[in-house]
Motif scaffolding. Structure first.
Motif, PDB file in Angstrom:
ATOM      1  N   SER A  89      -6.146 -11.299 -13.486  1.00  0.00           N
ATOM      2  CA  SER A  89      -6.261  -9.507 -13.834  1.00  0.00           C
ATOM      3  C   SER A  89      -6.805  -9.081 -14.040  1.00  0.00           C
ATOM      4  O   SER A  89      -7.663  -7.510 -14.027  1.00  0.00           O
ATOM      5  CB  SER A  89      -4.472  -9.315 -13.703  1.00  0.00           C
ATOM      6  N   SER A  90      -7.652  -9.323 -15.484  1.00  0.00           N
ATOM      7  CA  SER A  90      -8.408  -9.007 -16.001  1.00  0.00           C
ATOM      8  C   SER A  90     -10.240  -9.673 -15.071  1.00  0.00           C
ATOM      9  O   SER A  90     -10.757  -7.679 -15.594  1.00  0.00           O
ATOM     10  CB  SER A  90      -8.635  -9.371 -17.127  1.00  0.00           C
ATOM     11  N   LEU A  91      -9.877 -10.034 -14.162  1.00  0.00           N
ATOM     12  CA  LEU A  91     -11.267 -10.209 -14.122  1.00  0.00           C
ATOM     13  C   LEU A  91     -11.473  -8.749 -12.694  1.00  0.00           C
ATOM     14  O   LEU A  91     -12.558  -8.153 -12.116  1.00  0.00           O
ATOM     15  CB  LEU A  91     -11.627 -11.471 -13.101  1.00  0.00           C
ATOM     16  N   THR A  92     -10.395  -8.660 -12.049  1.00  0.00           N
ATOM     17  CA  THR A  92      -9.662  -7.761 -10.595  1.00  0.00           C
ATOM     18  C   THR A  92     -10.203  -6.228 -12.033  1.00  0.00           C
ATOM     19  O   THR A  92     -10.830  -5.319 -10.855  1.00  0.00           O
ATOM     20  CB  THR A  92      -8.130  -7.969 -10.552  1.00  0.00           C
ATOM     21  N   ARG A  93      -9.779  -6.075 -12.681  1.00  0.00           N
ATOM     22  CA  ARG A  93      -9.937  -4.645 -13.411  1.00  0.00           C
ATOM     23  C   ARG A  93     -11.878  -4.515 -13.964  1.00  0.00           C
ATOM     24  O   ARG A  93     -11.756  -3.719 -14.063  1.00  0.00           O
ATOM     25  CB  ARG A  93      -9.180  -5.072 -14.331  1.00  0.00           C
ATOM     26  N   ARG A  94     -12.317  -5.358 -13.961  1.00  0.00           N
ATOM     27  CA  ARG A  94     -13.519  -5.397 -14.354  1.00  0.00           C
ATOM     28  C   ARG A  94     -14.433  -4.785 -13.312  1.00  0.00           C
ATOM     29  O   ARG A  94     -15.638  -4.531 -12.858  1.00  0.00           O
ATOM     30  CB  ARG A  94     -14.000  -6.827 -14.516  1.00  0.00           C
ATOM     31  N   ALA A  95     -13.967  -5.811 -11.506  1.00  0.00           N
ATOM     32  CA  ALA A  95     -14.521  -5.516 -10.549  1.00  0.00           C
ATOM     33  C   ALA A  95     -13.930  -3.890 -10.447  1.00  0.00           C
ATOM     34  O   ALA A  95     -15.307  -3.388  -9.457  1.00  0.00           O
ATOM     35  CB  ALA A  95     -13.863  -5.872  -9.603  1.00  0.00           C
ATOM     36  N   ALA A  96     -12.658  -3.687 -10.443  1.00  0.00           N
ATOM     37  CA  ALA A  96     -12.710  -2.273 -10.419  1.00  0.00           C
ATOM     38  C   ALA A  96     -13.351  -1.035 -11.653  1.00  0.00           C
ATOM     39  O   ALA A  96     -13.902  -0.070 -10.708  1.00  0.00           O
ATOM     40  CB  ALA A  96     -11.035  -1.925 -10.301  1.00  0.00           C
ATOM     41  N   SER A  99     -18.399   0.352 -14.329  1.00  0.00           N
ATOM     42  CA  SER A  99     -19.265   0.214 -15.559  1.00  0.00           C
ATOM     43  C   SER A  99     -19.955  -1.335 -15.932  1.00  0.00           C
ATOM     44  O   SER A  99     -21.178  -1.582 -16.927  1.00  0.00           O
ATOM     45  CB  SER A  99     -19.366   1.355 -17.153  1.00  0.00           C
ATOM     46  N   SER A 100     -18.497  -1.819 -16.249  1.00  0.00           N
ATOM     47  CA  SER A 100     -19.228  -3.048 -16.517  1.00  0.00           C
ATOM     48  C   SER A 100     -20.435  -4.327 -15.524  1.00  0.00           C
ATOM     49  O   SER A 100     -20.426  -4.975 -15.416  1.00  0.00           O
ATOM     50  CB  SER A 100     -18.220  -4.025 -16.976  1.00  0.00           C
ATOM     51  N   ILE A 101     -20.609  -3.431 -14.221  1.00  0.00           N
ATOM     52  CA  ILE A 101     -20.912  -4.654 -12.757  1.00  0.00           C
ATOM     53  C   ILE A 101     -21.828  -3.466 -12.705  1.00  0.00           C
ATOM     54  O   ILE A 101     -21.844  -2.648 -12.129  1.00  0.00           O
ATOM     55  CB  ILE A 101     -19.632  -5.071 -11.752  1.00  0.00           C
ATOM     56  N   GLN A 102     -23.240  -4.170 -13.346  1.00  0.00           N
ATOM     57  CA  GLN A 102     -24.435  -3.348 -12.158  1.00  0.00           C
ATOM     58  C   GLN A 102     -25.524  -3.584 -11.792  1.00  0.00           C
ATOM     59  O   GLN A 102     -26.079  -3.006 -10.627  1.00  0.00           O
ATOM     60  CB  GLN A 102     -25.462  -2.954 -13.574  1.00  0.00           C
ATOM     61  N   THR A 103     -25.038  -5.071 -11.531  1.00  0.00           N
ATOM     62  CA  THR A 103     -26.543  -5.454 -10.642  1.00  0.00           C
ATOM     63  C   THR A 103     -25.677  -7.123 -10.339  1.00  0.00           C
ATOM     64  O   THR A 103     -24.837  -7.505 -10.141  1.00  0.00           O
ATOM     65  CB  THR A 103     -27.316  -6.203 -11.597  1.00  0.00           C
ATOM     66  N   LYS A 104     -26.861  -7.604  -9.207  1.00  0.00           N
ATOM     67  CA  LYS A 104     -25.765  -8.758  -8.556  1.00  0.00           C
ATOM     68  C   LYS A 104     -25.919  -9.847  -9.656  1.00  0.00           C
ATOM     69  O   LYS A 104     -24.846 -10.863  -9.201  1.00  0.00           O
ATOM     70  CB  LYS A 104     -27.343  -9.139  -7.658  1.00  0.00           C
ATOM     71  N   GLU A 105     -26.391  -9.940 -10.385  1.00  0.00           N
ATOM     72  CA  GLU A 105     -26.022 -11.477 -11.785  1.00  0.00           C
ATOM     73  C   GLU A 105     -24.987 -10.770 -11.871  1.00  0.00           C
ATOM     74  O   GLU A 105     -23.813 -11.404 -12.410  1.00  0.00           O
ATOM     75  CB  GLU A 105     -27.275 -11.141 -12.213  1.00  0.00           C
ATOM     76  N   ASP A 106     -24.548  -9.560 -12.701  1.00  0.00           N
ATOM     77  CA  ASP A 106     -23.024  -9.548 -12.379  1.00  0.00           C
ATOM     78  C   ASP A 106     -22.028  -9.846 -11.841  1.00  0.00           C
ATOM     79  O   ASP A 106     -21.063 -10.313 -12.211  1.00  0.00           O
ATOM     80  CB  ASP A 106     -22.850  -7.692 -13.179  1.00  0.00           C
TER      81      ASP A 106
END
Length: 358
Positions: A89-96, A99-106
């Motif tokens: 659930s935490s990872l899903t929220r981050r994916a949604a 702002s927390s995923i800006q690059t391919k590395e993220d």
């Protein structure tokens, strides 16, 4: 994909398995506590009759430990599922949250975390599968012990009662014929008194082995109580009597080595088959009456109950062989034994011409 319903389903299955395991274990414990609901033969002895089925402290502690360990393991596994769901659930929220995923590395870091969580859960599931298999085998062992006679290894009275009810149910539904044979070891009390109770145990075990030798075409062989055994056969009374006669003759052919003695052993048997509008109690009563008639007629013989009459089957051995099985010198017979043998000879003479009425 929403994984919450699947996780809840898996957790529900785990908790359900736990409760089932607890139920089986408690059922085993209570079955071991139950006293036999039938009178034992007067010739039985506590050392080789059916002992009261009270679980020992070690047995009780084993069951309690098994339940406690399984409950703890299930709780831990449920916690792993809960942590997996929280991580996912935490990872899903981050994916949604863009702002927390800006690059391919993220994105790569996020995917690695999901893969790691899945891999950890898969390892726990693999371990859980083996644990469930081991636990099932352990509980199956408890159930087997609860249905088995400890001395002979045969089915016990409780297992026999369940099996005869099953046979009767099949008879009611589809008219599947079956017969019941009751077998009793002749002069068993004298064997105990003459050779000792360990020898009596050896005789019981040997008789059980002989019965197993002829169990290929039987439904079940059980220790019915004390020195008495029961066999369910899927055939009519005549066919069942033929099997019983083979067993009787097999016992006559050999002695039982025990406590430095070669002990001669003979068997008496009563047979009856299920009939229309019958009940289990009536069937058992007829077989018991046929067995009683066999013993009153001199022992070491097979009788069939035909509903109104009991008829001897085969060629019964002479009463002299029965006397040899008592472990006493024929010349040392008391006056009462002589009178009994005289009566038995008269009965044999009558049986040679007519069937004995119960």
């Amino acid at each position: 994909m929403n994984t919450t319903p699947v996780l809840y389903l898996m957790m529900g299955l785990l908790f359900g398995t736990t409760f089932l395991s607890v139920g089986i274990a408690l059922g085993y414990w209570f079955s071991k506590r139950g006293q036999p609901d039938y009178p034992l033969s007067s010739s039985s002895h506590p050392l080789n009759s059916l002992a009261p089925a009270v679980p020992s402290l070690d047995e009780t502690q084993q069951i309690v430990n098994a339940i406690r360990n399984f409950a703890t393991w299930t709780t831990d596994l449920a916690g792993d599922f809960s942590r997996y769901q929280s991580t996912l659930s935490s990872l899903t929220r981050r994916a949604a949250d863009g702002s927390s995923i800006q690059t391919k590395e993220d994105v790569q870091v996020l995917l690695e975390q999901i893969v790691a969580a899945n891999r950890l859960l898969q390892e726990r599931l693999d371990s859980a599968e083996q644990k469930l298999e081991d636990q099932t085998k352990q509980l199956a062992g408890y159930l087997s012990e609860a249905r088995t006679d400890g001395l002979t290894g045969l089915a016990n009275r409780r297992a026999f009662d369940q099996k005869i009810e099953e046979c009767f149910s099949n008879w009611i539904k589809s008219q599947r014929l079956f017969s019941l044979a009751l077998i009793d070891i002749d002069h068993f009390k004298k064997i105990n008194d003459t050779y000792g109770h360990p020898a009596g145990d050896a005789v019981l075990r040997e008789v059980a082995l002989r019965l197993k030798d002829f169990s290929a075409d039987t439904i079940q062989v059980a220790r019915y109580g004390g020195e008495e055994f029961a066999i369910l056969l899927e055939c009519d009374a005549m066919a069942a009597a033929q099997v019983m006669e083979k067993i009787r003759l097999a016992m006559c052919d050999r002695t039982v080595p025990a406590e430095g003695h070669d002990i001669p052993v003979t068997l008496s048997c009563g047979v009856s088959q299920i009939v229309a509008e019958d009940r289990i109690g009536k069937l058992v009563r007829r077989s018991d009456e046929a067995l009683y008639t066999a013993k009153m007629a001199g022992r070491n013989r097979v009788f069939i109950h035909h509903g109104q009459l009991c008829e001897v089957f085969g060629n019964p051995s002479p009463t002299g062989i029965v006397q040899a099985n008592t472990g006493q010198d024929p010349g040392a017979s008391s006056s009462s034994d002589a009178l009994e043998e005289k009566i038995l000879r008269q009965i044999d003479h009558i049986l040679a011409k007519h069937s004995r009425s119960v």
